[in-house]
Write a protein that holds these residues in place. Sequence first.
Motif: not given
Length: 281
Positions: A117-123, A185-189
């Motif tokens: 699988f491919a995992m991106g930012r914030r897992a 500054d990643d609001a979603r993280l």
Amino acid sequence: MNHDLGEFLRSRRARVRPDDVGLPGGGRRRVPGLRREELAMLAGVSVDYYMRLEQGRTPAVSDAVLDAVARVLRLDETERAHLRNLVRPAPSKRPAPQRVRPGLRRLLDMMDDVPAFAMGRRADILAYNPLADALYGFGDVPPEERNCAKQTFLWPEARTFYRDWPSVAADMVAFLRLDAGRYPDDARLAALVGELSVKDETFRKLWAQHKVLEKTHGVKLIHHPVVGDLDLDYETLRPSGDPDVVLAVYTARVGSPTEDRLKLLASWSAAPSGTPSEQQA
């Protein structure tokens, strides 16, 4: 003031004993580990300068100073990179949505005998193949909820699914910490960390430790509800041109019980519904 920088440096000072660096360890200490003045002396800077560094009040820190502090604190390469990210945060900007290139999706499709699988930012889980879906059940949750950290801490079965759940949990938090240093500054993280902190006490305690970890390789010890115990080796690959995407590939050792059980899982998952899926981050 960079709050995370100060907490990271204090947590790293606390784990270095005076006798580790040739200093006498006797006497009563209010806090474990090195005192600020001891670290400053060993790094060759003034106590005032180091205090301002720990408080995030030094706008321009040289590589020589950072290397000296990292040497005294015995930071590994991942921790050194994290320290630099905290001292020199990237310009504030909204991260672009992540997408998996068609070529990478085809690569996942071709890996029909191993979970990948491919995992991106914030897992976040960006794409996966049928066997990874059979292993983790990614397709059973909405795309916006496909996240390895949420699965680790909020999925009710996680503590029995992962036979070494404490290690998995600690590694996941350390991976998120590293991501937070890259994208402060990643609001979603920030929202993800807030949700996990509210809902899980273990996450809160691990997050406060400020450990950082890059996922490279290792072993996953899983108890799957259909095929039982699996001892899976994993390797992670970072595709060229996609520095924030990690391809995770799980394999079983030849001739092992896990190899047989993985084949059984593959036959169980061979259905039209087991098609790869992609989400936008």
